[in-house]
Design a protein around this motif. Structure first.
Motif, short mmCIF file in Angstrom:
data_model
loop_
_atom_site.label_atom_id
_atom_site.label_comp_id
_atom_site.label_asym_id
_atom_site.label_seq_id
_atom_site.Cartn_x
_atom_site.Cartn_y
_atom_site.Cartn_z
N VAL A 191 0.69 -1.30 0.24
CA VAL A 191 -0.08 -0.14 -0.03
C VAL A 191 0.89 1.23 -0.26
O VAL A 191 0.61 2.35 -0.76
N VAL A 229 -7.42 -1.82 -2.59
CA VAL A 229 -7.22 -3.11 -2.00
C VAL A 229 -8.35 -4.10 -1.88
O VAL A 229 -9.39 -3.70 -1.42
N HIS A 266 -13.53 1.95 3.56
CA HIS A 266 -13.55 1.10 3.65
C HIS A 266 -14.78 0.37 3.45
O HIS A 266 -15.91 0.74 4.03
N SER A 294 -7.56 -4.09 6.62
CA SER A 294 -7.63 -2.67 6.65
C SER A 294 -6.46 -2.29 7.91
O SER A 294 -6.34 -1.22 7.51
N ASP A 332 -10.76 0.11 0.33
CA ASP A 332 -10.26 -1.12 0.95
C ASP A 332 -11.70 -1.84 0.80
O ASP A 332 -12.71 -1.52 1.41
N VAL A 369 -3.79 -1.84 5.61
CA VAL A 369 -3.99 -0.75 4.43
C VAL A 369 -3.77 0.35 5.35
O VAL A 369 -3.12 1.41 4.91
#
Length: 251
Positions: A51, A59, A175, A67, A219, A70
């Motif tokens: 990342v 992602v 996310h 996460s 994400d 990330v």
């Protein structure tokens, strides 16, 4: 795309059947025996490395705990004094703890871990700084356990319906656990919750966030068991990616 073919520490290459076409970097790891947190830290350390190399990473993985890697990667990119926020789309709260969970499922804890719960478990191993609660937004979360309701009642973390989100200031991670979508529209979910927004409503909300020009990364958690792929899921992932690419391509 950065593809992480795992659900927690279980590798699931079949998740690739739902990936849209496009350049993909696959992140894997030789996981140590024993402690689950050490295993996840090894994998998510590799995620953070991947990342950190991408200006606006996308992602795709099999669960929400990715996460953590990330966010650790995004934090390496910026000024340590400027906290990256998060907008968390999920049918669940993901704010359980080891002390409150009745199932023991670590995948019910990642948002709580992101905002500072017990950093010795994994955050310190990743060099992950806590996200201030006031820079965290929880969208939908229609299925909460009593302990999660209690925590959120006293937290400064913000909650919104999917169609009425106010993002945090500055840069933020988007996310998306795809179980936020009504399971009647999106099949094969591991943890379906009746009701919820349509895929179109989700895409509209993400599009509005992207339009701010402040999305640091996307994400996407594909919380289903691999079953040979599904066109609805693949199309939704592709649409989310396209939404973020519109920010990348903006003048």
């Amino acid at each position: 795309m950065i593809f992480v073919p795992y659900h927690l520490d279980e590798r699931r290459d079949g998740l690739a059947d739902d990936l849209p076409a496009g350049p993909t970097t696959t992140v894997t790891a030789d996981l140590p025996d024993g402690d689950i947190w050490a295993r996840l830290a090894t994998l998510y350390g590799n995620v953070a490395d991947a990342v950190a190399k991408e200006p606006v990473p996308i992602v795709i993985s099999g669960d929400c705990t990715v996460s953590l890697g990330v966010m650790a990667g995004l934090q390496r990119q910026g000024n340590p004094q400027e906290a990256v926020g998060v907008v968390w789309f999920d049918a669940h709260g993901d704010v359980q703890t080891l002390e409150t969970t009745t199932s023991g499922y670590i995948g019910g804890m990642p948002l709580r871990l992101l905002v500072g719960y017990r950093p010795e478990l994994i955050a310190e191993r990743l060099g992950l700084r806590p996200v201030p609660q006031e820079r965290a937004v929880l969208a939908d979360a229609r299925d909460l356990d009593p302990a999660e309701v209690e925590f959120l009642a006293g937290a400064t973390l913000m909650r919104y319906d999917v169609n009425a989100i106010r993002p945090p200031d500055g840069k933020f991670l988007v996310h998306v656990d795809l179980d936020v979508v009504d399971p009647a529209e999106l099949p094969g979910l591991m943890f379906p919750v009746d009701g919820g927004p349509t895929a179109s409503a989700l895409l509209a909300a993400v599009g509005a966030l992207v339009a701010t020009g402040r999305v640091a990364g996307l994400d996407v958690a594909c919380t289903w068991r691999p079953d040979g792929g599904n066109a609805r899921r693949r199309d939704l992932i592709a649409a989310l990616i396209k939404a973020l690419q519109s920010q990348r391509n903006a003048p």
